[in-house]
Motif scaffolding. Structure first.
Motif, PDB file in Angstrom:
ATOM      1  N   PHE A 288      -2.218 -18.359 -34.735  1.00 17.67           N
ATOM      2  CA  PHE A 288      -1.515 -19.566 -34.317  1.00 17.67           C
ATOM      3  C   PHE A 288      -0.080 -19.553 -34.853  1.00 17.67           C
ATOM      4  O   PHE A 288       0.165 -19.262 -36.024  1.00 17.67           O
ATOM      5  CB  PHE A 288      -2.255 -20.806 -34.831  1.00 17.67           C
ATOM      6  CG  PHE A 288      -1.515 -22.098 -34.589  1.00 17.67           C
ATOM      7  CD1 PHE A 288      -1.518 -22.685 -33.332  1.00 17.67           C
ATOM      8  CD2 PHE A 288      -0.790 -22.699 -35.611  1.00 17.67           C
ATOM      9  CE1 PHE A 288      -0.838 -23.873 -33.108  1.00 17.67           C
ATOM     10  CE2 PHE A 288      -0.108 -23.886 -35.399  1.00 17.67           C
ATOM     11  CZ  PHE A 288      -0.132 -24.480 -34.144  1.00 17.67           C
ATOM     12  N   ILE A 289       0.873 -19.894 -33.978  1.00 19.18           N
ATOM     13  CA  ILE A 289       2.282 -19.929 -34.378  1.00 19.18           C
ATOM     14  C   ILE A 289       2.813 -21.358 -34.378  1.00 19.18           C
ATOM     15  O   ILE A 289       3.366 -21.830 -35.368  1.00 19.18           O
ATOM     16  CB  ILE A 289       3.148 -19.062 -33.442  1.00 19.18           C
ATOM     17  CG1 ILE A 289       2.654 -17.616 -33.443  1.00 19.18           C
ATOM     18  CG2 ILE A 289       4.622 -19.118 -33.873  1.00 19.18           C
ATOM     19  CD1 ILE A 289       2.715 -16.923 -34.795  1.00 19.18           C
ATOM     20  N   ALA A 290       2.667 -22.084 -33.262  1.00 21.50           N
ATOM     21  CA  ALA A 290       3.218 -23.439 -33.176  1.00 21.50           C
ATOM     22  C   ALA A 290       2.605 -24.193 -32.001  1.00 21.50           C
ATOM     23  O   ALA A 290       1.987 -23.598 -31.110  1.00 21.50           O
ATOM     24  CB  ALA A 290       4.739 -23.382 -33.026  1.00 21.50           C
ATOM     25  N   SER A 291       2.762 -25.519 -32.038  1.00 22.88           N
ATOM     26  CA  SER A 291       2.335 -26.391 -30.934  1.00 22.88           C
ATOM     27  C   SER A 291       3.476 -27.308 -30.535  1.00 22.88           C
ATOM     28  O   SER A 291       4.301 -27.679 -31.386  1.00 22.88           O
ATOM     29  CB  SER A 291       1.124 -27.246 -31.326  1.00 22.88           C
ATOM     30  OG  SER A 291      -0.061 -26.486 -31.316  1.00 22.88           O
ATOM     31  N   GLY A 292       3.522 -27.678 -29.269  1.00 23.33           N
ATOM     32  CA  GLY A 292       4.529 -28.614 -28.767  1.00 23.33           C
ATOM     33  C   GLY A 292       3.891 -29.524 -27.740  1.00 23.33           C
ATOM     34  O   GLY A 292       2.890 -29.163 -27.106  1.00 23.33           O
ATOM     35  N   SER A 293       4.436 -30.722 -27.577  1.00 31.88           N
ATOM     36  CA  SER A 293       3.848 -31.676 -26.633  1.00 31.88           C
ATOM     37  C   SER A 293       4.923 -32.384 -25.833  1.00 31.88           C
ATOM     38  O   SER A 293       6.076 -32.481 -26.250  1.00 31.88           O
ATOM     39  CB  SER A 293       3.002 -32.708 -27.382  1.00 31.88           C
ATOM     40  OG  SER A 293       3.811 -33.490 -28.233  1.00 31.88           O
TER      41      SER A 293
END
Length: 413
Positions: A288-293
């Motif tokens: 996992f690197i990053a999440s965005g919404s």
């Protein structure tokens, strides 16, 4: 009224005779009847002809006599004239301007939502035609990227800010809406060059909505003529994002895949929806690197790509990390005009334009700004954060100065 019903069929008959003499006689006929009859007949005839042009599809267009205008209509006339001046177009139906600039919170009138729906499709189609003709050898994937860049929320919101369209919007929403628009406008004013894929502040959707609704208002007013819409509206959209612009400011998702591909790593972007928001997460080689919404799926993907690029650049074992940790950049003097010099350096090296990100802290009267700059070289991605400054311009110059020193120390120059 009865006289109108009697004479109207006769006038339609004369109109269908395509000779100058009968056209002239018909105009004399309009002038010979009382004004209220002439006005009613001309409106009826106009609507009948419009239906004929659209293969008998009925198009509801609001028409009002001067005597039927309310005080609200008269008050809004000044704004409508100013909007026409900005668009460089004179509307036949002024009501379209009013509807195009009315938010759904303003319950006393029809909102722009229907026009926005039409404008979104119309702009997409007319841009597709323009790009198809302008770039005859470009593949569909690149054409799609170009079209998206020219009609994205970011692009259209900047159009609204540049032409001052928000001041004409009628709404009864909370002051938070005005605050968001004001914050975005201030961020845009501090940008040296127009950004394609988003800046430091998210663009309020209402700004893009009113540009789309105005496009639809023109589209309806010119009887759904796409060519006329493009001739009228293109000036508002300038500067059009070109292929060269995209090469100078690569799309973050594309950049992420290319960066990982060069390093032999596998990228996976996963999407899901949580309520009204889309969430996107990036995994590199299963990690996992990053999440965005975002409320829009594509924007969520764009946001997470930017975050991932930033994290990956910070975690890479480049010379940059060694210099930062050992303090070899301490004591280096700031370079006057560093931002412009770094821009020129990247241009000569044929690297993409530097990307700047601003963070601010503190109360409004004592704000401090910290800037990070990121550049993509032929074989790596470098990121550098400058010192805190009281002005955005100085913060950017600090970051650019440190980046130039880094490039010198790393034998890039």
């Amino acid at each position: 009224k009865e006289f109108t019903y009697l004479i109207f069929p006769l006038l339609c008959f004369f109109y269908d005779k395509n000779t100058r003499r009968k056209e002239k006689n018909k105009r004399h006929c309009f002038l010979s009847v009382p004004r209220w009859v002439s006005l009613s007949l001309s409106m009826c005839l106009s609507q009948t002809l419009n239906r004929s042009k659209m293969n008998h599809i009925p198009i509801p267009i609001t028409c009002q006599n001067d005597t039927e205008m309310s005080s609200r209509d008269i008050d809004y006339t000044v704004n409508a004239l100013e909007v026409e001046r900005i668009l460089n177009y004179h509307f036949k139906n002024k009501r379209l301007v009013e509807d195009a600039l009315t938010h759904s919170s303003y319950t006393d009138s029809v909102s722009y939502e229907r026009l926005e729906f039409l404008g979104d499709s119309a702009l997409g189609l007319v841009l597709s035609i323009y790009l198809f003709l302008t770039y005859p050898n470009l593949d569909p994937g690149q054409l799609s990227l170009l079209r998206a860049s020219n009609i994205s929320t970011e692009k259209l919101a900047r159009v609204a800010i540049r032409h001052g369209l928000y001041r004409f919007v009628r709404h009864n929403a909370s002051t938070a809406l005005d605050d968001k628009v004001r914050e975005f406008a201030e961020a845009v004013s501090q940008e040296d060059d127009p950004l394609i894929h988003g800046g430091t502040v998210k663009a309020p959707k209402i700004l893009a909505d009113i540009v789309e609704s105005l496009a639809a208002a023109i589209y309806v007013d010119v009887d759904f003529d796409l060519q006329r819409l493009w001739v009228i509206f293109r000036g508002l959209l300038e500067p059009i994002v070109t292929l060269e612009d995209l090469q100078q400011q690569p799309q973050p998702v594309t950049m992420l895949f290319e960066l990982c591909q060069k390093n032999g790593k596998q990228v996976d972007i996963k999407h899901w929806k949580n309520g009204s928001k889309y969430i996107a997460s990036v995994y590199v080689d299963g990690n996992f690197i990053a999440s965005g919404s975002s409320e829009q799926k594509e924007i969520a993907k764009l946001n997470v790509a930017k975050l991932s690029l930033h994290k990956l650049s910070d975690s890479r074992p480049t010379k940059m990390e060694g210099l930062e940790n050992t303090g070899e950049l301490d004591g280096k003097s700031e370079i006057e005009g560093a931002k412009q010099k770094l821009h020129e350096l990247c241009r000569k090296k044929k690297w993409p334009k530097p990307s700047y990100n601003i963070k601010d802290e503190g109360p409004s009267h004592e704000k401090k700004f910290e800037c990070s700059v990121q550049i993509v070289t032929a074989d790596s991605m470098l990121s550098m954060t400058g010192d805190e400054k009281s002005r955005v311009k100085d913060a950017e110059n600090s970051a650019a100065s440190l980046m130039i020193h880094l490039l010198q120390e790393s034998d890039y120059l």
